[in-house]
Design a protein around this motif. Structure first.
Motif, mmCIF file in Angstrom:
data_model
loop_
_atom_site.group_PDB
_atom_site.id
_atom_site.type_symbol
_atom_site.label_atom_id
_atom_site.label_comp_id
_atom_site.label_asym_id
_atom_site.label_seq_id
_atom_site.Cartn_x
_atom_site.Cartn_y
_atom_site.Cartn_z
ATOM 1 N N GLU A 53 81.956 19.733 65.780
ATOM 2 C CA GLU A 53 80.931 20.705 65.425
ATOM 3 C C GLU A 53 80.417 20.476 64.017
ATOM 4 O OE1 GLU A 53 81.654 24.539 68.270
ATOM 5 O OE2 GLU A 53 82.421 24.671 66.217
ATOM 6 N N VAL A 54 79.147 20.747 63.847
ATOM 7 C CA VAL A 54 78.485 20.659 62.554
ATOM 8 C C VAL A 54 78.206 22.075 62.078
ATOM 9 C CG1 VAL A 54 76.455 19.833 61.316
ATOM 10 C CG2 VAL A 54 77.409 18.474 63.190
ATOM 11 N N LYS A 55 78.665 22.412 60.886
ATOM 12 C CA LYS A 55 78.380 23.733 60.335
ATOM 13 C C LYS A 55 76.954 23.765 59.795
ATOM 14 C CE LYS A 55 83.128 24.859 58.994
ATOM 15 N NZ LYS A 55 84.019 25.228 57.858
ATOM 16 N N LEU A 56 76.188 24.738 60.239
ATOM 17 C CA LEU A 56 74.802 24.886 59.811
ATOM 18 C C LEU A 56 74.691 26.028 58.820
ATOM 19 C CD1 LEU A 56 73.140 24.611 63.346
ATOM 20 C CD2 LEU A 56 73.418 22.787 61.667
ATOM 21 N N ARG A 57 73.867 25.830 57.803
ATOM 22 C CA ARG A 57 73.668 26.855 56.788
ATOM 23 C C ARG A 57 72.194 27.230 56.729
ATOM 24 N NH1 ARG A 57 78.252 26.789 53.269
ATOM 25 N NH2 ARG A 57 79.612 25.047 53.750
ATOM 26 N N TYR A 63 67.748 26.037 58.945
ATOM 27 C CA TYR A 63 69.168 25.787 59.217
ATOM 28 C C TYR A 63 69.454 24.320 58.901
ATOM 29 C CZ TYR A 63 69.669 30.275 61.613
ATOM 30 O OH TYR A 63 69.721 31.614 61.912
ATOM 31 N N ASN A 64 70.326 24.089 57.923
ATOM 32 C CA ASN A 64 70.609 22.746 57.439
ATOM 33 C C ASN A 64 72.087 22.414 57.563
ATOM 34 O OD1 ASN A 64 67.926 22.716 56.570
ATOM 35 N ND2 ASN A 64 68.477 23.554 54.571
ATOM 36 N N ALA A 65 72.381 21.119 57.509
ATOM 37 C CA ALA A 65 73.770 20.675 57.486
ATOM 38 C C ALA A 65 73.858 19.352 56.736
ATOM 39 C CB ALA A 65 74.311 20.516 58.899
ATOM 40 N N TYR A 66 75.057 19.038 56.265
ATOM 41 C CA TYR A 66 75.264 17.822 55.494
ATOM 42 C C TYR A 66 75.671 16.657 56.385
ATOM 43 C CZ TYR A 66 75.123 20.621 51.253
ATOM 44 O OH TYR A 66 74.725 21.454 50.238
ATOM 45 N N ILE A 67 75.134 15.496 56.081
ATOM 46 C CA ILE A 67 75.567 14.234 56.651
ATOM 47 C C ILE A 67 75.763 13.270 55.483
ATOM 48 C CG2 ILE A 67 74.247 14.620 58.765
ATOM 49 C CD1 ILE A 67 72.263 12.444 57.735
ATOM 50 N N THR A 68 76.316 12.101 55.757
ATOM 51 C CA THR A 68 76.327 11.052 54.745
ATOM 52 C C THR A 68 75.740 9.781 55.350
ATOM 53 O OG1 THR A 68 78.541 10.169 55.228
ATOM 54 C CG2 THR A 68 78.395 12.003 53.659
ATOM 55 N N ILE A 69 75.175 8.961 54.483
ATOM 56 C CA ILE A 69 74.648 7.662 54.879
ATOM 57 C C ILE A 69 75.222 6.622 53.927
ATOM 58 C CG2 ILE A 69 72.582 6.257 55.249
ATOM 59 C CD1 ILE A 69 70.989 8.782 55.708
ATOM 60 N N GLY A 70 75.729 5.516 54.483
ATOM 61 C CA GLY A 70 76.241 4.431 53.664
ATOM 62 C C GLY A 70 77.741 4.453 53.474
ATOM 63 N N THR A 71 78.236 3.421 52.773
ATOM 64 C CA THR A 71 79.651 3.287 52.448
ATOM 65 C C THR A 71 79.768 2.859 50.982
ATOM 66 O OG1 THR A 71 80.065 2.525 54.709
ATOM 67 C CG2 THR A 71 81.817 2.177 53.107
ATOM 68 N N PRO A 72 80.291 3.702 50.106
ATOM 69 C CA PRO A 72 80.729 5.082 50.372
ATOM 70 C C PRO A 72 79.552 5.988 50.736
ATOM 71 C CG PRO A 72 80.690 4.652 48.024
ATOM 72 C CD PRO A 72 80.417 3.335 48.688
ATOM 73 N N ASP A 213 76.011 35.974 55.051
ATOM 74 C CA ASP A 213 76.048 34.528 54.917
ATOM 75 C C ASP A 213 76.064 33.933 56.326
ATOM 76 O OD1 ASP A 213 76.537 31.882 54.420
ATOM 77 O OD2 ASP A 213 78.620 32.168 53.782
ATOM 78 N N GLU A 214 75.115 33.055 56.621
ATOM 79 C CA GLU A 214 74.997 32.527 57.974
ATOM 80 C C GLU A 214 75.657 31.169 58.144
ATOM 81 O OE1 GLU A 214 71.456 33.014 60.105
ATOM 82 O OE2 GLU A 214 70.808 34.753 59.002
ATOM 83 N N SER A 215 76.704 30.901 57.397
ATOM 84 C CA SER A 215 77.369 29.609 57.486
ATOM 85 C C SER A 215 78.148 29.454 58.783
ATOM 86 C CB SER A 215 78.308 29.413 56.289
ATOM 87 O OG SER A 215 79.300 30.411 56.266
ATOM 88 N N GLU A 216 78.246 30.511 59.614
ATOM 89 C CA GLU A 216 78.975 30.426 60.873
ATOM 90 C C GLU A 216 78.143 29.798 61.978
ATOM 91 O OE1 GLU A 216 79.870 34.542 61.223
ATOM 92 O OE2 GLU A 216 81.839 34.342 60.324
ATOM 93 N N SER A 217 76.877 29.526 61.754
ATOM 94 C CA SER A 217 76.052 28.851 62.743
ATOM 95 C C SER A 217 76.544 27.419 62.909
ATOM 96 C CB SER A 217 74.589 28.863 62.304
ATOM 97 O OG SER A 217 74.125 30.186 62.146
ATOM 98 N N VAL A 218 76.535 26.931 64.168
ATOM 99 C CA VAL A 218 77.095 25.606 64.415
ATOM 100 C C VAL A 218 76.297 24.847 65.463
ATOM 101 C CG1 VAL A 218 79.479 26.224 63.807
ATOM 102 C CG2 VAL A 218 78.705 26.478 66.165
#
Length: 377
Positions: A53-57, A63-72, A213-218
């Protein structure tokens, strides 16, 4: 009391976001600055033993969420958008005069060990602006899960409309044929690399409240989460969803519609939404075309709106199609003007999806709706 009824009719096809749309849809931002939220430090959700699951804020009406791109991994805040199919983020190579780019996190290819050049040009025009850049390849990590060798866009130019958005970029969840270059989407690659248990993803959006706080959206990847819905799913085959109302005054022959997580509001043609809002007792909001307000004292006496999918009624109460902001009650049904020869469609955004947990079943080419469970939230 139910006054207005919308009938959703379906034809066969293969697109979550309606294949009648020639370009992906840019998320329409609710024009209310007091929707702002304070965002915590980025924390990526670890993988789940079943469906990750991705936590959405909720920030700036998105409604946004964090991802990462690259190494690191380089962190980006993105919108998971069922109305498009491309992943793009700003590039460190963008022009210093491009304020929209400079106000967001930027991808630095030279800082990633897994970067590979692609170089093909990338350009997409949304109804309210566009972005331009080139394609690159790197590892994209979503919900703690690395997706290897994914082709995405480094954006070098952005329209001013992106300057004040909370998200750095957009991660499209639609089918690949909606992509600018018909490239596999992030979710396509997750399925291909056996990173999720099933080709299904589902959205749960917490009910909007000024003091919550709507951080419980997923976003559940690879299945559904029974904790977030009640009852059974009502399924509708893809792609063209059509709607009309029981009085026959709106969309008599049916109107194209899409279910779009990248949009906040319920959006429709300017004339029809204006007529609907006025029938509900709405008053035009000066300076914001297509938006209406209501006397807050009338909300409890206003009718429900009923959407009928495959014979099953899905109802929105007046509190579910309105929003109270700083003591003003606004309609969540917004009018939009369409250009010449463009399809006049409706968008069921997150105001609809807050009430109905939405499952996107890619294997069976269908969307499922179940009543969202907010009772314990």
């Amino acid at each position: 009391m139910i006054l207005l009824v919308f009938l959703l009719l379906v034809t066969s096809g293969s697109s979550f976001a309606a294949d009648i749309i020639n370009i992906p849809l840019h998320p329409v931002k609710a024009p209310i600055e007091s929707f702002r939220r304070v965002l915590d430090d980025p924390q990526l959700t670890p993988p789940n033993s079943t469906a990750p699951e991705v936590k959405l804020r909720f920030l700036k009406a998105e409604y946004n969420a964090y991802i990462t791109i690259g190494t690191p991994g380089q962190v980006f805040n993105v919108i998971f958008d069922t109305g498009s199919a491309d992943l793009w983020v700003p590039s460190v190579k963008c022009d210093e005069d491009n304020i929209a780019c400079q106000t967001h996190n930027q991808y630095n290819a030279s800082a990633s060990k897994t970067y590979e050049a692609v170089g093909d040009p990338f350009r997409v025009n949304y109804p309210y602006g566009g972005v331009k850049g080139h394609l690159s390849r790197d590892t994209v990590t979503v919900a703690g899960i690395p997706i290897k060798d994914h082709v995405f866009a480094e954006v070098l130019e952005q329209s001013d409309v992106f300057q004040d958005t909370s998200a750095d970029g957009i991660l499209g969840m639609g089918f690949a044929h909606l992509s600018v270059d018909r490239k596999p989407t992030v979710f396509d690659k997750m399925v291909e690399q056996n990173l999720v248990p099933a080709p299904v993803f589902s959205f749960y959006f917490q009910s909007y409240r000024e003091d919550k706080d709507e951080s419980e959206s997923v976003l559940t990847l690879g299945g559904t989460n029974p904790d977030h819905y009640t009852g059974n799913f009502t399924f509708v085959d893809l792609t063209r969803v059509r709607m009309s109302n029981g009085f026959g005054t709106f969309c008599k022959q049916g109107c194209p519609a899409i279910v779009d997580s990248g949009n906040t509001l319920i959006i429709g043609p300017f004339t029809e939404t204006g007529d609907l809002n006025r029938r509900l007792g709405g008053i035009r909001v000066l300076g914001i075309p297509g938006m209406y307000r209501f006397h807050c004292s009338r909300l409890n006496r206003m009718p429900d709106l009923e959407f009928i999918i495959n014979g099953t009624p899905l109802t929105l109460t007046s509190k579910e199609y309105t929003m109270e902001v700083d003591g003003t009650c606004l309609s969540a049904i917004l009018g939009r003007r369409f250009g010449y020869r463009k399809p006049r469609y409706w968008i069921l955004g997150t105001f609809f999806m807050r009430t109905y947990y939405t499952q996107f079943d890619r294997e069976n080419f269908r969307i499922g709706f179940a009543k969202a469970n907010h009772s314990s939230k």
